[in-house]
Design an enzyme around this catalytic site. Structure first.
Site, short mmCIF file in Angstrom:
data_model
loop_
_atom_site.label_atom_id
_atom_site.label_comp_id
_atom_site.label_asym_id
_atom_site.label_seq_id
_atom_site.Cartn_x
_atom_site.Cartn_y
_atom_site.Cartn_z
N HIS A 289 52.04 20.76 36.25
CA HIS A 289 52.73 19.48 36.13
C HIS A 289 52.11 18.46 37.09
O HIS A 289 52.23 17.25 36.87
CB HIS A 289 54.22 19.62 36.47
CG HIS A 289 55.00 20.33 35.41
ND1 HIS A 289 55.04 21.71 35.32
CD2 HIS A 289 55.77 19.86 34.39
CE1 HIS A 289 55.80 22.05 34.29
NE2 HIS A 289 56.26 20.96 33.72
N ASP A 361 50.13 21.22 25.68
CA ASP A 361 51.27 20.98 26.56
C ASP A 361 51.31 19.47 26.81
O ASP A 361 50.41 18.73 26.39
CB ASP A 361 51.11 21.78 27.85
CG ASP A 361 52.44 22.08 28.52
OD1 ASP A 361 53.45 21.43 28.19
OD2 ASP A 361 52.47 22.98 29.39
#
Length: 445
Positions: A289, A361
């Protein structure tokens, strides 16, 4: 009092460049919390400080003039950043019909504003939407259901295929629509049960998720997680991946068995599954992330362990496959798997013979977004990725789509790959709500 004034002045000197930096980067996903009201507050505070400094005569000294100029910068920099965003947005919305129809189906976007996402849907600039907790917060399930139905109505009116509508309902700590949907335990809680009980309970969890998601008009779940549970605790900078709590088990056989049963339950309600996060993030200790991450394990070892659940569930279902932003160094040390042709085409398509939907993703994650995101977008499309996900900060769609648009106009996109991907998406498109209610949405192999 004089001491306090000096402290205040020092704080103003220190804060000015920080605020200016924040203003110049107002569109960055890390500053999402400052959007709208936060931006207005920052501008108002800057102007008030300038007024106070002028009224107190700070403009009479050279240092005072410099401080005033520094506090004039945030509104100017924020205006420039906003103008840049609006110009890029205009460029995307002005894309021709042919460009929109060619590129739009490959993008799935999260959203906060219904009118804005409805426009993207009507123009064919997106192929799917992602709904999460902010789409349901303070609202009823009926309101979200009506909103999704309205988007699909707009698609039909524009003679466009139905949107793929995705959510993130893994169970456990990741259940972004719970409440109001049922909060289901993590699949990891089943790992200690007898094999028969694992199958029964996992399929039950899948049926619960599938039934409730389908009831809202959601036809794709971004679950289950097939990464192997890491044997040791990840580093303290792992704020969001938290794979130790989300992964099912350390044994790939157990993971494959539980995941297969869960997917059967999910598909029984007409909701597709998404297996994630290939090539696996259980072995890496970095949170993608925010940071780049390498997976240094040899391919032979991964084939015998981490990848077994992926291959098993893919062979028994109509699941999509999510590719994460981990760099598989033994195959392609120069780019993350999510935009690596050697990984997507070389392993997934050619070696595994998988011809279903492959998606990235979230491209807003730091492992991609904080680097050359335009290069990653072009490489992902050319690698044979079918869906590019822009989830956390939907406003970044305009930047990311502009990357694809520029790539197309400069002849950098592989048209053969685009046509093959379009065919896969067509085979996998949910045709209508009746089909979604009666069978699998068709993210077929």
């Amino acid at each position: 009092m004089q001491f306090l004034r000096r402290i205040g002045l020092i704080l103003l000197w220190l804060a000015a460049p920080v605020v200016a930096f924040g203003a110049a980067n107002k569109n960055d996903p890390y500053l999402l919390v400052l959007r709208s009201v936060g931006n207005i507050a920052l501008v108002v505070i800057s102007i008030m400080i300038v007024i106070v400094l002028i009224r107190r005569g700070r403009w009479r000294s050279m240092a005072g003039k410099l401080l005033i100029i520094l506090w004039c910068l945030p509104p100017l920099l924020m205006s420039a950043a906003h103008l840049k965003f609006e110009l890029r947005k205009h460029e995307v919305l002005a894309a021709g019909t042919a460009e929109a129809r060619q590129l739009g189906p490959h993008f799935m976007v999260g959203y906060s504003s219904f009118p804005k996402v409805a426009r993207l849907a009507e123009q064919g600039l997106i192929g799917g939407v992602y709904v999460t907790r902010h789409n349901i917060r303070g609202r009823t399930a009926d309101a979200l259901r009506a909103e999704i139905a309205a988007l699909q109505d707009k698609r039909r009116a524009a003679s466009l295929p139905p949107l793929i509508v995705a959510a993130d309902q893994e169970g456990g700590i990741v259940g972004h629509l719970s409440p109001p949907l049922t909060k289901v335990p993590a699949l990891a809680t089943l790992a200690g049960l007898a094999p028969d009980d694992q199958q029964v309970k996992a399929e039950e969890f899948g049926r619960i998720h599938g039934r409730e998601l389908a009831g809202l008009g959601i036809n794709l779940n971004l679950a289950p997680v097939l990464d192997l549970k890491p044997p040791v605790r990840r580093n303290r900078l792992d704020f969001h991946t938290l794979i130790g709590q989300r992964a099912i088990a350390t044994d790939p056989v157990v993971v494959g068995a539980i995941a297969s049963a869960y997917v059967r339950g999910l598909e029984a309600s007409g909701v597709g599954a998404t297996l994630k996060h290939f090539p696996g993030i259980g072995r890496v200790r970095t949170d993608t992330h925010h940071f780049s991450a390498n997976l240094d394990t040899p391919v032979r070892e991964l084939e015998a362990t981490d990848w077994l659940p992926f291959r098993e569930v893919l062979s028994q279902s109509h699941s999509a496959l999510m590719v994460g932003h981990v760099t598989l160094t033994a195959v392609d040390p120069d780019r993350a798997a999510s935009h690596s042709k050697a990984v997507v085409e070389g392993i997934i398509r050619d070696k595994w013979k998988y011809q279903g939907v492959v998606m990235t993703d979230d491209l807003v994650m730091g492992a991609i977004y904080q680097h050359d995101v335009c290069k990653a977008v072009v490489e992902a499309i050319n690698a044979g990725v079918d869906l590019l996900l822009v989830a956390y900060d939907g406003a970044q769609f305009y930047r990311i789509f502009a990357c694809a648009l520029d790539g197309s106009r400069q002849g950098k996109l592989d048209t053969v790959m685009l046509r093959a991907s379009a065919a896969r998406l067509e085979r996998g498109s949910p045709k209508d709500q009746a089909r979604a209610a009666s069978g699998v949405v068709g993210l077929a192999r």
